[in-house]
Design a protein around this motif. Structure first.
Motif, mmCIF file in Angstrom:
data_model
loop_
_atom_site.group_PDB
_atom_site.id
_atom_site.type_symbol
_atom_site.label_atom_id
_atom_site.label_comp_id
_atom_site.label_asym_id
_atom_site.label_seq_id
_atom_site.Cartn_x
_atom_site.Cartn_y
_atom_site.Cartn_z
ATOM 1 N N ASN A 237 0.807 -1.219 0.000
ATOM 2 C CA ASN A 237 0.000 0.000 0.000
ATOM 3 C C ASN A 237 0.842 1.271 0.000
ATOM 4 O OD1 ASN A 237 -2.654 -1.212 0.080
ATOM 5 N ND2 ASN A 237 -2.139 -1.880 2.158
ATOM 6 N N SER A 238 2.105 1.104 -0.348
ATOM 7 C CA SER A 238 3.008 2.256 -0.390
ATOM 8 C C SER A 238 3.189 2.740 -1.818
ATOM 9 C CB SER A 238 4.374 1.878 0.186
ATOM 10 O OG SER A 238 4.269 1.542 1.550
ATOM 11 N N PRO A 239 3.381 4.016 -2.015
ATOM 12 C CA PRO A 239 3.650 4.541 -3.359
ATOM 13 C C PRO A 239 5.051 4.163 -3.819
ATOM 14 C CG PRO A 239 3.932 6.275 -1.751
ATOM 15 C CD PRO A 239 3.409 5.084 -0.986
ATOM 16 N N ALA A 240 5.290 4.356 -5.105
ATOM 17 C CA ALA A 240 6.642 4.178 -5.639
ATOM 18 C C ALA A 240 7.443 5.433 -5.317
ATOM 19 C CB ALA A 240 6.596 3.961 -7.148
ATOM 20 N N VAL A 241 8.493 5.253 -4.528
ATOM 21 C CA VAL A 241 9.252 6.376 -3.982
ATOM 22 C C VAL A 241 10.690 6.323 -4.478
ATOM 23 C CG1 VAL A 241 10.050 7.505 -1.874
ATOM 24 C CG2 VAL A 241 7.813 6.374 -1.914
ATOM 25 N N CYS A 242 11.207 7.486 -4.828
ATOM 26 C CA CYS A 242 12.633 7.633 -5.126
ATOM 27 C C CYS A 242 13.206 8.649 -4.142
ATOM 28 C CB CYS A 242 12.850 8.109 -6.557
ATOM 29 S SG CYS A 242 14.590 8.430 -6.953
ATOM 30 N N MET A 243 14.221 8.242 -3.394
ATOM 31 C CA MET A 243 14.900 9.156 -2.481
ATOM 32 C C MET A 243 16.292 9.453 -3.027
ATOM 33 S SD MET A 243 13.701 8.093 1.345
ATOM 34 C CE MET A 243 11.959 8.102 1.797
ATOM 35 N N LEU A 244 16.591 10.744 -3.157
ATOM 36 C CA LEU A 244 17.872 11.185 -3.682
ATOM 37 C C LEU A 244 18.669 11.872 -2.586
ATOM 38 C CD1 LEU A 244 16.793 12.715 -7.120
ATOM 39 C CD2 LEU A 244 18.010 10.569 -6.750
ATOM 40 N N PHE A 245 19.936 11.489 -2.490
ATOM 41 C CA PHE A 245 20.854 12.089 -1.525
ATOM 42 C C PHE A 245 22.006 12.707 -2.316
ATOM 43 C CE2 PHE A 245 18.424 8.914 0.646
ATOM 44 C CZ PHE A 245 18.188 9.437 1.916
ATOM 45 N N ASN A 246 22.011 14.034 -2.308
ATOM 46 C CA ASN A 246 22.846 14.845 -3.190
ATOM 47 C C ASN A 246 24.169 15.200 -2.486
ATOM 48 O OD1 ASN A 246 23.898 17.064 -4.594
ATOM 49 N ND2 ASN A 246 22.211 18.413 -4.066
ATOM 50 N N PRO A 247 25.316 15.141 -3.190
ATOM 51 C CA PRO A 247 26.597 15.394 -2.537
ATOM 52 C C PRO A 247 27.069 16.842 -2.548
ATOM 53 C CG PRO A 247 26.998 14.594 -4.745
ATOM 54 C CD PRO A 247 25.495 14.588 -4.565
ATOM 55 N N ASP A 248 26.399 17.751 -3.248
ATOM 56 C CA ASP A 248 27.046 19.051 -3.501
ATOM 57 C C ASP A 248 26.067 20.222 -3.580
ATOM 58 O OD1 ASP A 248 25.937 18.103 -5.864
ATOM 59 O OD2 ASP A 248 27.582 18.775 -7.132
ATOM 60 N N GLU A 249 24.995 20.180 -2.816
ATOM 61 C CA GLU A 249 24.014 21.265 -2.869
ATOM 62 C C GLU A 249 24.609 22.597 -2.454
ATOM 63 O OE1 GLU A 249 20.965 24.090 -1.411
ATOM 64 O OE2 GLU A 249 22.562 23.127 -0.238
ATOM 65 N N GLU A 250 25.484 22.583 -1.457
ATOM 66 C CA GLU A 250 25.998 23.840 -0.908
ATOM 67 C C GLU A 250 26.895 24.597 -1.890
ATOM 68 O OE1 GLU A 250 24.861 25.209 1.555
ATOM 69 O OE2 GLU A 250 24.187 23.761 3.044
ATOM 70 N N ILE A 251 27.306 23.954 -2.961
ATOM 71 C CA ILE A 251 28.060 24.644 -4.014
ATOM 72 C C ILE A 251 27.262 24.635 -5.323
ATOM 73 C CG2 ILE A 251 30.353 24.366 -3.001
ATOM 74 C CD1 ILE A 251 30.782 21.919 -4.795
ATOM 75 N N GLY A 252 25.942 24.670 -5.170
ATOM 76 C CA GLY A 252 25.079 24.813 -6.334
ATOM 77 C C GLY A 252 24.802 23.541 -7.094
ATOM 78 N N ALA A 253 25.082 22.369 -6.485
ATOM 79 C CA ALA A 253 24.870 21.077 -7.167
ATOM 80 C C ALA A 253 25.537 21.076 -8.539
ATOM 81 C CB ALA A 253 23.380 20.754 -7.278
ATOM 82 N N ARG A 254 26.734 21.662 -8.594
ATOM 83 C CA ARG A 254 27.389 21.832 -9.887
ATOM 84 C C ARG A 254 27.724 20.505 -10.566
ATOM 85 N NH1 ARG A 254 32.762 24.846 -7.761
ATOM 86 N NH2 ARG A 254 31.068 26.158 -6.929
ATOM 87 N N TYR A 255 27.896 19.451 -9.783
ATOM 88 C CA TYR A 255 28.239 18.151 -10.366
ATOM 89 C C TYR A 255 27.027 17.231 -10.504
ATOM 90 C CZ TYR A 255 32.755 19.924 -8.833
ATOM 91 O OH TYR A 255 33.854 20.722 -8.631
ATOM 92 N N SER A 256 26.052 17.379 -9.641
ATOM 93 C CA SER A 256 24.956 16.404 -9.589
ATOM 94 C C SER A 256 23.658 16.870 -10.229
ATOM 95 C CB SER A 256 24.671 16.031 -8.126
ATOM 96 O OG SER A 256 24.180 17.151 -7.407
ATOM 97 N N LYS A 257 23.536 18.171 -10.557
ATOM 98 C CA LYS A 257 22.215 18.690 -10.912
ATOM 99 C C LYS A 257 21.627 18.042 -12.164
ATOM 100 C CE LYS A 257 24.150 22.822 -13.151
ATOM 101 N NZ LYS A 257 24.211 24.304 -13.071
#
Length: 377
Positions: A126-146
């Motif tokens: 009864n759970s939805p399909a979930v994607c959880m993302l854990f980003n390594p570089d948000e504090e520098i604008g996600a320049r590598y991961s965006k």
């Protein structure tokens, strides 16, 4: 919900006590390893995306064998603090407040994501399909991961960003200003200050000062425009007309039109210096577009208000001046529904006084779980 305060704090201490500054790939990877272990134990699928040697991995964690999701949740593993900060001020609890580097920005949100996943795992059918993302570089604008994040989130109609909610009663976020940052470098002509009336000299600092006054004059309360020169450098001595100066500045706007208009003014000033003999060069240090609510976001706020009431909570939203990954992702996916500031409450981010309101953690998880389960009703 079978979740105790101590369980939450133990998980939080585990990752707060790892230095993971944005320029510490080893530290970010160490946090990623811990989080991957948590979710592997739940039976969720963990995928590591290498987004460059300059940072740690982007974690994509899902509960069902599909690449189409009902909802994506996002948090970042990096902090603004240098290696060694944990040794100076490790995680600690004083009454109902927790302290430590990244405790509110935003390792609290990462732990909330895990406990929400743990609750969903008790009833996977009864759970939805979930994607959880854990980003390594948000504090520098996600320049590598965006780019990878945008690619993944495009497979979901709904995004929750687990940045911290507002203090004292949790206020979530549906809109954020843009940010445009730049360096201006001024080249003049040096001279002896005592002879400046007799010999040509062009003060780089004078031009920098004129830029500072001009930029700070762009502040407009009615249009919600902020503008600031945060760093100014230059000069050798009081008896020398300075031939070099630099400033670092930023402005933030609600609309793209204002963002573009002010950047055009910066470029015009660079091409037309106010001080004879001075030249100006610009360095772009990056920025993010504004986050403004889509029609889908407004509809999601209505749903969240209803669901929150069902668990005895009030759902409130407020625009913020700071930026997050939501700015970048929603600019690329403008029709997505996005709620930001969905993590536990805290304040004083990016400072030694950063803190978490512990009593906000369990209600945060409770609301997240209710919102996720409601997607299947």
């Amino acid at each position: 919900m079978e979740l105790e305060r101590k369980e939450f704090l133990d998980k939080l201490a585990e990752i707060v006590n790892i230095d993971s500054g944005s320029r510490s790939p080893a530290g970010i990877t160490a946090v990623a390893d811990v989080i991957a272990g948590w979710f592997t134990d739940l039976g969720w699928q963990v995928t590591r995306h290498n987004v460059g040697d300059e940072t740690g991995p982007l974690l994509q964690i899902t509960n069902k064998g599909t690449d189409k999701y009902d909802v994506a949740l996002l948090g970042h593993m990096d902090t603004v603090f240098n290696d060694g900060t944990v040794a100076e001020r490790p995680f600690r609890v004083e009454g109902d407040t927790a302290y430590g580097p990244g405790v509110a920005d935003m390792k609290n949100g990462l732990v909330a994501m895990y406990f929400a996943a743990r609750e969903l795992s008790k009833d996977p059918e009864n759970s939805p399909a979930v994607c959880m993302l854990f980003n390594p570089d948000e504090e520098i604008g996600a320049r590598y991961s965006k780019h990878k994040m945008i690619e993944i989130v495009a497979n979901s109609p709904l995004l929750y960003v687990l940045e911290g909610s507002g203090t004292h009663g949790s206020t979530h976020c549906h809109a954020r200003k843009s940010i445009t940052g730049f360096n201006a470098i001024f080249h003049g002509q040096s001279a002896h200050a005592g002879n400046m009336l007799d010999r040509s000299g062009a003060s780089a600092i004078l031009e920098a000062a004129r830029w500072t006054e001009t930029i700070c004059g762009w502040v407009d309360r009615e249009k919600q425009i902020t503008a600031n020169v945060g760093i100014i450098q230059g000069g050798l001595a009081a008896n020398v007309v300075p031939d070099y100066a630099r400033i670092r500045a930023e402005f933030r706007t609600v609309t793209m039109e204002d963002q573009q208009r002010l950047m055009e003014k910066v470029e015009h000033m660079a091409a037309n210096p106010m001080t004879p003999g001075v030249t100006v060069e610009l360095e772009d240090v990056g920025g993010r577009p504004p986050l403004n609510p889509s029609d889908a976001t407004l509809a999601e706020i209505e749903r969240a208000t209803r669901v929150a009431a069902s668990v005895g909570q009030e759902f409130r939203v407020k625009a913020r001046g700071g930026v997050s990954d939501a700015n970048t992702i929603c600019a690329a996916l403008p029709h997505i529904a996005c709620l930001d500031g969905m993590g536990p409450a805290g304040s004083n981010a990016h400072s030694p006084e950063e803190y978490l309101e512990i009593n906000s953690c369990l209600p945060c998880v409770e609301l997240l779980v209710a919102l996720l389960l409601d997607l299947k009703k």
